[in-house]
Structure formats: structure tokens, C-alpha cells
Design a protein around this motif. Structure first.
Motif, PDB file in Angstrom:
ATOM      1  N   VAL A 156     -18.272  10.463  18.829  1.00  7.71           N
ATOM      2  CA  VAL A 156     -19.645  10.241  18.978  1.00  7.71           C
ATOM      3  C   VAL A 156     -20.381   8.595  19.309  1.00  7.71           C
ATOM      4  CG1 VAL A 156     -21.890   9.876  17.567  1.00  7.71           C
ATOM      5  CG2 VAL A 156     -20.639  12.076  17.055  1.00  7.71           C
ATOM      6  N   ARG A 157     -19.522   7.869  17.802  1.00 11.79           N
ATOM      7  CA  ARG A 157     -19.033   6.242  19.206  1.00 11.79           C
ATOM      8  C   ARG A 157     -18.789   6.166  20.215  1.00 11.79           C
ATOM      9  NH1 ARG A 157     -16.635   5.354  14.140  1.00 11.79           N
ATOM     10  NH2 ARG A 157     -15.110   4.407  15.454  1.00 11.79           N
ATOM     11  N   ARG A 158     -18.190   7.060  20.560  1.00 16.13           N
ATOM     12  CA  ARG A 158     -17.325   6.646  22.122  1.00 16.13           C
ATOM     13  C   ARG A 158     -18.662   7.604  23.354  1.00 16.13           C
ATOM     14  NH1 ARG A 158     -12.730   8.111  19.412  1.00 16.13           N
ATOM     15  NH2 ARG A 158     -12.542   9.942  20.408  1.00 16.13           N
ATOM     16  N   ILE A 159     -19.327   8.361  23.093  1.00 19.82           N
ATOM     17  CA  ILE A 159     -20.294   9.294  23.288  1.00 19.82           C
ATOM     18  C   ILE A 159     -21.363   8.352  23.642  1.00 19.82           C
ATOM     19  CG2 ILE A 159     -21.830  10.921  23.679  1.00 19.82           C
ATOM     20  CD1 ILE A 159     -20.098  12.302  22.408  1.00 19.82           C
ATOM     21  N   THR A 175     -17.979  13.895  10.297  1.00 24.93           N
ATOM     22  CA  THR A 175     -19.550  14.112  10.159  1.00 24.93           C
ATOM     23  C   THR A 175     -19.818  13.285  10.098  1.00 24.93           C
ATOM     24  OG1 THR A 175     -19.703  15.203   8.264  1.00 24.93           O
ATOM     25  CG2 THR A 175     -18.574  17.099  10.725  1.00 24.93           C
ATOM     26  N   GLN A 176     -19.487  12.158   9.434  1.00 21.85           N
ATOM     27  CA  GLN A 176     -21.063  11.000   9.699  1.00 21.85           C
ATOM     28  C   GLN A 176     -20.194  10.082  10.894  1.00 21.85           C
ATOM     29  OE1 GLN A 176     -21.771  11.091   6.624  1.00 21.85           O
ATOM     30  NE2 GLN A 176     -20.902  13.011   5.931  1.00 21.85           N
ATOM     31  N   GLU A 177     -21.663   9.145  10.671  1.00 20.58           N
ATOM     32  CA  GLU A 177     -22.513   7.798  11.519  1.00 20.58           C
ATOM     33  C   GLU A 177     -20.899   7.376  12.296  1.00 20.58           C
ATOM     34  OE1 GLU A 177     -25.344   4.512  12.008  1.00 20.58           O
ATOM     35  OE2 GLU A 177     -25.220   6.319  10.594  1.00 20.58           O
ATOM     36  N   GLY A 178     -19.867   7.094  11.157  1.00 18.33           N
ATOM     37  CA  GLY A 178     -18.802   7.085  12.197  1.00 18.33           C
ATOM     38  C   GLY A 178     -17.853   7.532  12.545  1.00 18.33           C
ATOM     39  N   ASN A 179     -18.386   8.708  12.963  1.00 23.97           N
ATOM     40  CA  ASN A 179     -17.456   9.845  13.843  1.00 23.97           C
ATOM     41  C   ASN A 179     -16.460   8.687  15.151  1.00 23.97           C
ATOM     42  OD1 ASN A 179     -16.602  11.625  15.580  1.00 23.97           O
ATOM     43  ND2 ASN A 179     -17.931  13.530  14.652  1.00 23.97           N
ATOM     44  N   ARG A 181      -5.276  16.263  20.996  1.00 18.69           N
ATOM     45  CA  ARG A 181      -5.149  15.921  19.846  1.00 18.69           C
ATOM     46  C   ARG A 181      -6.100  15.503  18.979  1.00 18.69           C
ATOM     47  NH1 ARG A 181      -8.316  11.341  21.906  1.00 18.69           N
ATOM     48  NH2 ARG A 181      -8.623  11.487  23.907  1.00 18.69           N
ATOM     49  N   ASP A 182      -6.162  14.190  18.252  1.00 16.65           N
ATOM     50  CA  ASP A 182      -6.403  14.098  17.426  1.00 16.65           C
ATOM     51  C   ASP A 182      -7.772  13.919  17.739  1.00 16.65           C
ATOM     52  OD1 ASP A 182      -5.018  14.838  15.010  1.00 16.65           O
ATOM     53  OD2 ASP A 182      -4.359  12.773  14.335  1.00 16.65           O
ATOM     54  N   GLY A 183      -9.420  14.324  17.459  1.00 17.46           N
ATOM     55  CA  GLY A 183     -10.530  14.230  17.533  1.00 17.46           C
ATOM     56  C   GLY A 183     -11.236  14.222  19.178  1.00 17.46           C
ATOM     57  N   PHE A 235     -23.044  14.700  23.310  1.00 19.43           N
ATOM     58  CA  PHE A 235     -21.877  14.857  24.838  1.00 19.43           C
ATOM     59  C   PHE A 235     -23.581  15.162  25.455  1.00 19.43           C
ATOM     60  CE2 PHE A 235     -20.458  17.413  27.805  1.00 19.43           C
ATOM     61  CZ  PHE A 235     -19.788  16.151  28.561  1.00 19.43           C
ATOM     62  N   TYR A 236     -23.755  16.407  24.602  1.00 21.61           N
ATOM     63  CA  TYR A 236     -24.991  17.063  25.845  1.00 21.61           C
ATOM     64  C   TYR A 236     -25.604  16.143  25.960  1.00 21.61           C
ATOM     65  CZ  TYR A 236     -21.706  20.644  27.177  1.00 21.61           C
ATOM     66  OH  TYR A 236     -20.901  21.953  27.469  1.00 21.61           O
ATOM     67  N   GLY A 237     -26.267  15.844  25.017  1.00 20.55           N
ATOM     68  CA  GLY A 237     -28.194  14.911  24.851  1.00 20.55           C
ATOM     69  C   GLY A 237     -27.400  13.677  25.824  1.00 20.55           C
TER      70      GLY A 237
END
Length: 448
Positions: free
Chosen positions: A13-16, A6-10, A129-131, A203-205
Motif C-alpha cells: 500500500v505504501r509503494r502504491i 493489513t495495517q497502515e504499514g502495509n 514472491r512475498d507481498g 491500487f485501483y483508487g
């Protein structure tokens, strides 16, 4: 298993954020296709999945079958490589985000039918799958994502919030509304745990103008149910007032027009021949069904449903009365033209349209029936009204109109020559007040 964070390194979230995430949308109908287009426009490579094998080739050619999606916009996305459609669900494995946009109808006993949601979820589970982020957008009762989707996905051995993300974001499409599109409608989002909530907002943002986070999946599901119950109850109220005021010789449409001049404490709703569309006629019953689990009776909602379901028979009763008084004809010996098959004006959407119920009642009473709808040239196949499939819309001409005893107006499309109808028809039963709104005065018009 590589646990998600759940951190910034998620990583998702980076790929989004950098648009390297691949998005998949299951169900390319009135909700899924506009969403897939909006996601593609936002810069994501998007894959649309549908069990209908005829849809992918049409979309590949840039042919849109949804009014909210223009052919040129669709073609541009397809040619850019940001959107493709397929009926091969093996492609779910390459998707980082998977959004479910499939129907949630009612059974013949007016109970929730989650078969499409469950089937989609089991298909996802085979490729989970994971993630990955899995999102449900289909309208349903509070608890569905947590109680139905989550156990199916976790049968794989992967855990929500640890190995994959799970979220809910209710669709808010309004077919035919040119003031709002998918990207401009505020989006309610919720996730199963903080990691999922973060991924949902990211994602929705990236896709819509405004995101409205809520605390839990159940709250997000309850938001959509509340919106549709609100409309269903208020429409039932004005339908009941219409029947009461008609007996009193009072025009309910005039009452509503005057009442809505009050700048506070009142919101106008309008009567009609019954409820249509996928949401309002169905969603309140999802809540009444779920409430039984908690031993709570939803009498107010159920009464509203009874009133709205009864409106087609009320309308046919008004038609029968008008035929007898004005033309001295029985309904069984009359030819009736139903004007409008779609559930609302200026769209081709016939889902749950009350016009089908009107056709059934008229047919059962022995009337000869035809219909005209500029947006529905031929009745499409439907689950509940298959016997009408292929029935063609008749042309709206003076010669054609002269062959009918009455016109029953169910849908007030803009692109209809109402002056021609007023001049030519022997009798008009208007359920939408369109002739008065257009200032067309005729003693042949009866409001219903």
C-alpha cells in the motif's frame, strides 16, 4: 516468509501510494492495453506481457492496434519509461501488482474455457514472491478466483492473505464508446481477506476515478455476470418482439422509439442480427454452467441465449424471402454483400461477431458473398472462423454495388455512404434500422 499485513504499514500500500510499485498486465488486448496505459498515466512503471511476440515491438514504436489507445499517448508513455511491453514473462518477478486480462471464451460445447487464465496463473506462480498483489480482470463465473487461481498460487507454499494478496476486479471496457475510458468507468474491486481488499482499493483508487468495493471475490465476479446477463436477456426480448411484430405488420423500431419516451419503468434495447463482442454472447453461459453445480436450472438465461443465437438464421430467412418476392431470385443464385464485419459500429473488433455466422449461413446456402467494412480492411485470423482470414473488404462504389443482388447490413458504421447504397443497390436488408434513422426513404429497403 515475511507475512503481509493489513495495517497502515502495509508495504505494498505504501509503494502504491508513493508510485514506487511496479505493475504488470498480462494480455495486451482490448482490456489489457487500455488498462496498462491508464496505470502508466497514473504514474506507475508498467510492464505489459503478451504471448504474441509481434505486439511488444509495435508498442515500443508507439503503434497502437486498439482504438481506445491513441498512438501519441502510447508513444509518450513508452518514451517516458513508464510503459514497456515484452513476451518474456520472467519480468513478472519484479512486479508488485500483476493483473490478468486474458480471454475467457467458451468451448465448442458452450462450456467455460479457462485455459488462458490457468496458464497465466501458473506462469505467475513460477515468479510469485512475498507481498505481491495478483488480480484477475477476465470475466468469469462466481468462484473462479477462489477455486481456480488461489489453489494454483498456493501450490508454491505461499498463502493468500498471509504471503501474497489476491483480488478480482471485472473489466468494464466498451469499445467505441467515446464517453467513457478506463479511468472514468467506476471499478468494482474485491480482495481475498482484508489485506487484499485494502491493496485493491489502494491500487485501483490510484488509477481510476471511482472505486466500488464489494465484500467478496464471488460478489465481484457475480456483478460482471449480472451486467452482461441483463443485456443479453433484454436484447433477446426485443429480438423476439421484432419477430412477433413483423408478422403483425408492426415496426418494432417505431415501437421502441415511442416506448422510450416514458421517463420511468422502461429502458430501450435494440434488436439486431445476433450478439457479438467478447462479453454478452459468452458470459451468461458461464453462469448457466456454474449453476448446474448447485442443481439450479437457468431457463430464463438459456432461453435468451437460444433466441439470440437464432437471429442470424432469421435474418437470412428474411433476406431469402425478400430476394424471392422482390427480385424473383433464389438465395443460391444471388451475390450478397455483407455490410459490416465488426460486432458493433465504429470499431474494428470482430470478436464473436454475428457477421461471421451470417457469412457461414450464406455460404452454406450457395450464395456468392463479399463484405465491406471500413474498419476491417482484411479479415483477421480468428479461432472459430479461420477460413475467412485474409478475405479483403471490397470497395464501396457504385460499380461494385451494381454487381450484387442484395446488401445485407449487419453493422451500422457511421463512415459509410448510405445514400450511395440506397441509390445503387437492387435490394437492401437492414438489421439496424439505419436507413430509417437517417431519413433515407427507399422502397428497396427491407427491415430484418
Amino acid at each position: 516468509m515475511a507475512a503481509v499485513t493489513t495495517q497502515e504499514g502495509n508495504s505494498i500500500v505504501r509503494r502504491i501510494a508513493d508510485r514506487t510499485a511496479v505493475a504488470g498486465v498480462i494480455g495486451l488486448g482490448y482490456v489489457g492495453l487500455p488498462l496498462a496505459v491508464a496505470v502508466g498515466r497514473a504514474g506507475f512503471r508498467t510492464i505489459g506481457f503478451d504471448v504474441d511476440a509481434e505486439k511488444p515491438p509495435r508498442l515500443a514504436r508507439g503503434e497502437s492496434y486498439i482504438d481506445a489507445v491513441s498512438g501519441p499517448d502510447l508513444k509518450a508513455l513508452v518514451e517516458s519509461g513508464r510503459l514497456r511491453a515484452t513476451d518474456d514473462f520472467a519480468g513478472l518477478a519484479e512486479c508488485d501488482v500483476i493483473v490478468i486480462c486474458v480471454p475467457t471464451p467458451l468451448t465448442r460445447y458452450r462450456e467455460p474455457d479457462l485455459s488462458f487464465v490457468e496458464a497465466s496463473t501458473r506462469t505467475i506462480a513460477r515468479h510469485l514472491r512475498d507481498g505481491q498483489l495478483v488480480v484477475l480482470e477476465s470475466t468469469t463465473y462466481p468462484g473462479t478466483t477462489r477455486e481456480v487461481l488461489k489453489p494454483i498460487l498456493e501450490e508454491t507454499g505461499l498463502r493468500s492473505g498471509v504471503d501474497f494478496f489476491l483480488g478480482f476486479s471485472p473489466e468494464r471496457e466498451d469499445p467505441g464508446n467515446r464517453d467513457f475510458a478506463t479511468a472514468s468507468i467506476p471499478k468494482i474491486v474485491a480482495g481475498d481477506g482484508p489485506g487484499a481488499a485494502e491493496a485493491m482499493e489502494a491500487f485501483y483508487g490510484a488509477v481510476v476515478d471511482k472505486v466500488v468495493p464489494v465484500s467478496t471475490l464471488d460478489v465481484a465476479e457475480a456483478v460482471k455476470i449480472t451486467e452482461n446477463v441483463f443485456r443479453a436477456v433484454n436484447i433477446a426480448l426485443v429480438n423476439e418482439l421484432k419477430m412477433v411484430f413483423e408478422r403483425m405488420g408492426i415496426d418494432v423500431w417505431e415501437v421502441i422509439e415511442a416506448a422510450k419516451t416514458k421517463p420511468f419503468g422502461y429502458m430501450p434495447f435494440y434488436p439486431g442480427p445476433g450478439l457479438g463482442g467478447h462479453c454478452i454472447p459468452i458470459d451468461p453461459f458461464y453462469l448457466t454452467w456454474k449453476s448446474r453445480e448447485f442443481e439450479i436450472s437457468t431457463r430464463f438465461i438459456e432461453l435468451a441465449g437460444e433466441i439470440n443465437i437464432a437471429m442470424p438464421r432469421y435474418v437470412v430467412g428474411r433476406l431469402e424471402e425478400a430476394l424471392d418476392r422482390r427480385l424473383s431470385k433464389s438465395l443460391s443464385s444471388s451475390r450478397i454483400l455483407l455490410l459490416g464485419l465488426s460486432y458493433k459500429k465504429n470499431v474494428a473488433d470482430v470478436r464473436e461477431s454475428p457477421s461471421f455466422k451470417l457469412l457461414e449461413i450464406l455460404e452454406s446456402r450457395g450464395a456468392s458473398i463479399g463484405y465491406h467494412d471500413p474498419h476491417v480492411p482484411v479479415v483477421p485470423p480468428t479461432r472459430e472462423h479461420g477460413r475467412y482470414a485474409g478475405m479483403p473488404s471490397v470497395p464501396l462504389t457504385a460499380d461494385e454495388l451494381s454487381g450484387y443482388d442484395a446488401v445485407l447490413l449487419a453493422t451500422d458504421h457511421d463512415d459509410v455512404d448510405y445514400n450511395l447504397i440506397a441509390r445503387t443497390s437492387r435490394l437492401i436488408v437492414d438489421t439496424r434500422n439505419i436507413f430509417a434513422r437517417l431519413g433515407i426513404r427507399s422502397d428497396r429497403v427491407v427491415k430484418a
